[in-house]
Scaffold this active site. Structure first.
Site, mmCIF file in Angstrom:
data_model
loop_
_atom_site.group_PDB
_atom_site.id
_atom_site.type_symbol
_atom_site.label_atom_id
_atom_site.label_comp_id
_atom_site.label_asym_id
_atom_site.label_seq_id
_atom_site.Cartn_x
_atom_site.Cartn_y
_atom_site.Cartn_z
ATOM 1 N N ILE A 35 0.899 -1.259 -0.160
ATOM 2 C CA ILE A 35 -0.093 -0.074 0.244
ATOM 3 C C ILE A 35 0.932 1.064 -0.012
ATOM 4 O O ILE A 35 1.765 1.297 0.652
ATOM 5 C CB ILE A 35 -1.002 0.104 1.183
ATOM 6 N N HIS A 36 0.735 1.887 -0.886
ATOM 7 C CA HIS A 36 1.407 3.009 -0.903
ATOM 8 C C HIS A 36 0.971 4.483 -1.689
ATOM 9 O O HIS A 36 1.246 5.595 -1.525
ATOM 10 C CB HIS A 36 2.976 2.985 -1.793
#
Length: 353
Positions: free
Chosen positions: A202-203
């Site tokens: 997740i970024h």
């Protein structure tokens, strides 16, 4: 011919590796690294593992707002292009480095080539979508990974200089898959068994910067009752700590530092599922035939959804848990939507012609 290759972020290093090998057989290459990614785990390890030549210029731009990053890169890239006088500027993907390089070249009257042209999520709230569209519209050579990408450009009135090459990420993956299997000991290091864990990444700002979204993701991961391995992007770690979620997540999930390409490739290849908001990882999951759950409402890699190997999920705890437990590919069919390798060779050939 002298080509100025402009990169700055982790996915671009992976895409650049096979193309650089091919173009150096015919042309002189000048590598300009903007410094958009600068941590060892996000930067130098990729040059080392993928045997990419050391950058000729490193701009050291680092983090900042989109305006600061793009503007600073544009100024510094322009200075180098004026000095070096390349015949072509080559950019990759959809980052601020991509747009800055394309604009610098176009404004100086230098031909611009865009690798991974024509992608569209049709969501202008995504900075990457703005970068893609603007880069395509100031490029002279547009190297498309898929037929969908070609059609997107034609719909926008871009017909000249459009080439269907396949995806250079396929080249990198095929070249490195067996190398990763033999060299990487990541499963033993983390105490994992093949097909008994899930990989999460997740970024994206829409998920990390909004507390309600990041909290929903963390709560889902903590309640999922699955072994989840989560290489934590620096941006994600920053916001997990800011919102007081880091320790809670660490208690239920294997949080690790970002991995080099070989370790991460092996980790993905042995996962039973992948959870991500990354564009490139959706595509790699498809190529590796790993079911993927994407925590976004849209994707530029629509082929992965159409073929039933990728599921888009809105950010809601129960939705995420349900998708991970229930989602399976809707078809055993697996098409070569992104080509079968050789994209880098085609790009070098078209440039030579």
């Amino acid at each position: 011919m002298k080509i100025a290759t402009i990169v700055g972020a982790r996915p671009q290093f992976i895409k650049m590796a096979p193309v650089s090998r091919e173009i150096r057989k015919k042309f002189k290459e000048l590598i300009i690294h903007t410094g958009q990614h600068y941590d060892y785990e996000m930067d130098r390890i990729f040059f080392e593992e993928l045997d990419i030549p050391k950058p000729d210029c490193h701009l050291g731009v680092g983090s900042g707002t989109h305006g600061y990053q793009t503007g600073t890169m544009l100024k510094k890239i322009e200075e180098i292009l004026i000095q070096e006088k390349p015949d072509l500027v080559l950019v990759y993907g959809d980052t601020n480095s991509t747009l800055a390089g394309a604009l610098a070249g176009a404004k100086l009257g230098i031909k611009v080539a865009h690798v991974e042209a024509g992608l569209r999520s049709f969501d202008r709230s995504m900075p990457e979508e703005v970068n893609r569209v603007l880069t395509d519209h100031c490029s002279d050579f547009l190297f498309c990974p898929t037929e969908t990408a070609v059609k997107n450009l034609h719909r926008e009135g871009i017909n000249d200089g459009v080439y269907l090459t396949g995806d250079v990420m396929v080249d990198s993956l095929l070249h490195n898959k067996e190398i990763a299997e033999s060299r990487s000991g990541i499963l033993d290091e983390l105490g994992l068994k093949s097909k008994e864990y899930i990989v999460a990444t997740i970024h994206r700002a829409s998920n990390t910067d909004r507390k309600e979204n990041l909290e929903s993701i963390v709560n889902a991961f903590c309640e999922m009752e699955e072994i989840i391995v989560f290489p934590v992007h620096p941006r994600t770690k920053k916001y997990l700590k800011k919102y007081g979620l880091f320790d809670k997540l660490r208690a239920s999930v294997k949080l690790i530092k970002p991995l080099g390409y070989l370790d991460f490739l092996k980790l993905m290849n042995h996962a039973k599922k992948i959870i991500t908001d990354s564009g490139g990882i959706q595509k790699e999951a498809y190529i590796l035939k790993i079911p993927c759950v994407t925590l976004r409402e849209n994707t530029e890699w629509i082929e992965t959804v159409e073929d039933g190997w990728n599921m888009l999920v809105a950010i809601d705890k129960d939705n995420i848990i349900r998708a991970i437990h229930q989602f399976q590919p809707s078809s055993v069919k697996h098409k070569e939507r992104f080509g079968s390798g050789g994209a880098a060779g085609k790009i070098a050939k078209y440039l030579a012609e």
